[in-house]
Design a protein around this motif. Structure first.
Motif, PDB file in Angstrom:
ATOM      1  N   LYS A 124       0.837  -1.209   0.000  1.00  0.00           N
ATOM      2  CA  LYS A 124       0.000   0.000   0.000  1.00  0.00           C
ATOM      3  C   LYS A 124       0.865   1.251   0.000  1.00  0.00           C
ATOM      4  O   LYS A 124       0.556   2.245  -0.672  1.00  0.00           O
ATOM      5  CB  LYS A 124      -0.931   0.006   1.221  1.00  0.00           C
ATOM      6  CG  LYS A 124      -1.982  -1.106   1.230  1.00  0.00           C
ATOM      7  CD  LYS A 124      -2.929  -0.965   0.082  1.00  0.00           C
ATOM      8  CE  LYS A 124      -4.175  -1.829   0.236  1.00  0.00           C
ATOM      9  NZ  LYS A 124      -3.918  -3.263   0.419  1.00  0.00           N
TER      10      LYS A 124
ATOM     11  N   TYR B 102      -8.547   3.520  -5.912  1.00  0.00           N
ATOM     12  CA  TYR B 102      -8.237   2.156  -6.339  1.00  0.00           C
ATOM     13  C   TYR B 102      -7.383   1.389  -5.331  1.00  0.00           C
ATOM     14  O   TYR B 102      -7.178   0.180  -5.482  1.00  0.00           O
ATOM     15  CB  TYR B 102      -7.488   2.178  -7.680  1.00  0.00           C
ATOM     16  CG  TYR B 102      -8.295   2.717  -8.827  1.00  0.00           C
ATOM     17  CD1 TYR B 102      -9.418   2.048  -9.303  1.00  0.00           C
ATOM     18  CD2 TYR B 102      -7.934   3.914  -9.450  1.00  0.00           C
ATOM     19  CE1 TYR B 102     -10.156   2.541 -10.365  1.00  0.00           C
ATOM     20  CE2 TYR B 102      -8.668   4.417 -10.517  1.00  0.00           C
ATOM     21  CZ  TYR B 102      -9.772   3.737 -10.971  1.00  0.00           C
ATOM     22  OH  TYR B 102     -10.502   4.228 -12.020  1.00  0.00           O
TER      23      TYR B 102
ATOM     24  N   PRO C 231      -8.063  -6.030  -2.053  1.00  0.00           N
ATOM     25  CA  PRO C 231      -6.902  -6.897  -2.288  1.00  0.00           C
ATOM     26  C   PRO C 231      -6.189  -6.607  -3.605  1.00  0.00           C
ATOM     27  O   PRO C 231      -6.821  -6.277  -4.606  1.00  0.00           O
ATOM     28  CB  PRO C 231      -7.524  -8.305  -2.311  1.00  0.00           C
ATOM     29  CG  PRO C 231      -8.938  -8.088  -2.738  1.00  0.00           C
ATOM     30  CD  PRO C 231      -9.336  -6.771  -2.155  1.00  0.00           C
ATOM     31  N   TRP C 232      -4.863  -6.718  -3.557  1.00  0.00           N
ATOM     32  CA  TRP C 232      -4.028  -6.564  -4.743  1.00  0.00           C
ATOM     33  C   TRP C 232      -3.173  -7.807  -4.908  1.00  0.00           C
ATOM     34  O   TRP C 232      -2.756  -8.426  -3.929  1.00  0.00           O
ATOM     35  CB  TRP C 232      -3.107  -5.349  -4.614  1.00  0.00           C
ATOM     36  CG  TRP C 232      -3.782  -4.031  -4.902  1.00  0.00           C
ATOM     37  CD1 TRP C 232      -4.669  -3.381  -4.104  1.00  0.00           C
ATOM     38  CD2 TRP C 232      -3.587  -3.212  -6.054  1.00  0.00           C
ATOM     39  NE1 TRP C 232      -5.063  -2.207  -4.692  1.00  0.00           N
ATOM     40  CE2 TRP C 232      -4.401  -2.072  -5.900  1.00  0.00           C
ATOM     41  CE3 TRP C 232      -2.802  -3.317  -7.195  1.00  0.00           C
ATOM     42  CZ2 TRP C 232      -4.466  -1.051  -6.841  1.00  0.00           C
ATOM     43  CZ3 TRP C 232      -2.847  -2.302  -8.145  1.00  0.00           C
ATOM     44  CH2 TRP C 232      -3.679  -1.187  -7.967  1.00  0.00           C
ATOM     45  N   ARG C 233      -2.890  -8.142  -6.154  1.00  0.00           N
ATOM     46  CA  ARG C 233      -2.008  -9.272  -6.466  1.00  0.00           C
ATOM     47  C   ARG C 233      -0.748  -8.727  -7.130  1.00  0.00           C
ATOM     48  O   ARG C 233      -0.817  -7.892  -8.025  1.00  0.00           O
ATOM     49  CB  ARG C 233      -2.713 -10.245  -7.409  1.00  0.00           C
ATOM     50  CG  ARG C 233      -1.874 -11.453  -7.801  1.00  0.00           C
ATOM     51  CD  ARG C 233      -2.667 -12.377  -8.715  1.00  0.00           C
ATOM     52  NE  ARG C 233      -2.908 -11.744  -9.999  1.00  0.00           N
ATOM     53  CZ  ARG C 233      -2.101 -11.862 -11.051  1.00  0.00           C
ATOM     54  NH1 ARG C 233      -0.992 -12.573 -10.953  1.00  0.00           N
ATOM     55  NH2 ARG C 233      -2.391 -11.268 -12.195  1.00  0.00           N
TER      56      ARG C 233
ATOM     57  N   GLU D 180      -2.046  -5.820  -9.580  1.00  0.00           N
ATOM     58  CA  GLU D 180      -3.410  -5.777 -10.107  1.00  0.00           C
ATOM     59  C   GLU D 180      -4.446  -5.942  -9.005  1.00  0.00           C
ATOM     60  O   GLU D 180      -4.289  -6.753  -8.088  1.00  0.00           O
ATOM     61  CB  GLU D 180      -3.561  -6.899 -11.139  1.00  0.00           C
ATOM     62  CG  GLU D 180      -4.816  -6.826 -11.965  1.00  0.00           C
ATOM     63  CD  GLU D 180      -4.804  -7.834 -13.099  1.00  0.00           C
ATOM     64  OE1 GLU D 180      -5.781  -7.859 -13.868  1.00  0.00           O
ATOM     65  OE2 GLU D 180      -3.814  -8.597 -13.220  1.00  0.00           O
ATOM     66  N   SER D 181      -5.491  -5.150  -9.095  1.00  0.00           N
ATOM     67  CA  SER D 181      -6.655  -5.305  -8.237  1.00  0.00           C
ATOM     68  C   SER D 181      -7.866  -5.534  -9.140  1.00  0.00           C
ATOM     69  O   SER D 181      -7.732  -5.660 -10.357  1.00  0.00           O
ATOM     70  CB  SER D 181      -6.861  -4.051  -7.375  1.00  0.00           C
ATOM     71  OG  SER D 181      -7.264  -2.949  -8.181  1.00  0.00           O
ATOM     72  N   GLU D 182      -9.026  -5.560  -8.555  1.00  0.00           N
ATOM     73  CA  GLU D 182     -10.238  -5.799  -9.345  1.00  0.00           C
ATOM     74  C   GLU D 182     -10.469  -4.705 -10.374  1.00  0.00           C
ATOM     75  O   GLU D 182     -10.961  -4.957 -11.476  1.00  0.00           O
ATOM     76  CB  GLU D 182     -11.454  -5.897  -8.417  1.00  0.00           C
ATOM     77  CG  GLU D 182     -12.757  -6.201  -9.139  1.00  0.00           C
ATOM     78  CD  GLU D 182     -13.944  -6.260  -8.211  1.00  0.00           C
ATOM     79  OE1 GLU D 182     -15.076  -6.445  -8.703  1.00  0.00           O
ATOM     80  OE2 GLU D 182     -13.763  -6.116  -6.978  1.00  0.00           O
TER      81      GLU D 182
END
Length: 215
Positions: free
Chosen positions: A66, A78, A82-84, A101-103
């Motif tokens: 973050k 944004y 959760p983020w990958r 990437e997030s949603e």
């Protein structure tokens, strides 16, 4: 210059070198000792991923990822959720150093220290992100915020391209991470060592011995 003058000069240089080596400077870091400070693929990529892929707070509030997202100015709306993080993301057009990437958002990062750009490299990354069907940005990470080759950018949407640097964004991010770590802890020491390596690599805050002035 006779032999006596040369001998005195070499003695002075040797004394200066000893004093410099005794100083607390960013050159005193593990990566410099093993000569791996500029290895982007095997060293910096792995260390940055190591830090991005970890949460250091039970609530996830002091997540290093973050901090990084805010440092590279991902729009605040944004950042939540959760983020990958994927290192060396392979796709039909090549391989991207980092994809976060997030949603609703995708950020691709290309890291360059000494290597040059591939053919239409950033344009291909732009096409990869665009196919995601979500908001996205392409980041070009260099030592001091250098611009990519024109051919690498090609016909991509230039408003999606952002220049970031080890000297500014990475060092600021590491400092923010250190601010949350207990001084003297393994976590803090790890961050401090990498911070020193980046400072030495970029010449930021590292006063080297100026032998040429003596000569």
């Amino acid at each position: 210059m006779d032999n006596h003058e040369i001998e005195n000069l070499l003695k002075t240089v040797c004394e200066r070198r000893k004093k410099h080596m005794a100083q607390e400077t960013p050159s005193y870091n593990i990566l410099a000792a093993i000569g791996e400070e500029r290895d982007e693929a095997h060293i910096h990529s792995k260390i940055i991923y190591f830090l991005l892929d970890r949460t250091y707070d039970e609530d996830g509030e002091n997540d290093f990822l973050k901090f990084f997202l805010r440092e590279i100015q991902i729009p605040e709306q944004y950042i939540g959720g959760p983020w990958r993080v994927c290192r060396e993301q392979a796709f039909e057009g090549g391989r991207i150093d980092f994809v976060m990437e997030s949603e609703k958002f995708c950020a691709a990062i290309e890291m360059k220290i000494d290597a040059g750009d591939g053919e239409r490299q950033l344009e291909r990354y732009d096409m990869f992100c665009r196919k995601k069907g979500k908001a996205y940005r392409i980041y070009y990470l260099t030592l001091n915020g250098s611009a990519p080759d024109r051919q690498s950018v090609g016909g991509m949407d230039r408003q999606r391209l952002f220049l970031i640097s080890f000297r500014k964004e990475i060092l600021d991010w590491l400092q923010r991470c250190m601010d949350t770590a207990r001084e003297g802890s393994y976590r803090y020491t790890f961050l401090k060592q990498y911070d020193a390596a980046v400072r030495h690599m970029t010449g930021w805050g590292d006063e080297g011995m100026d032998v040429k002035d003596l000569l």
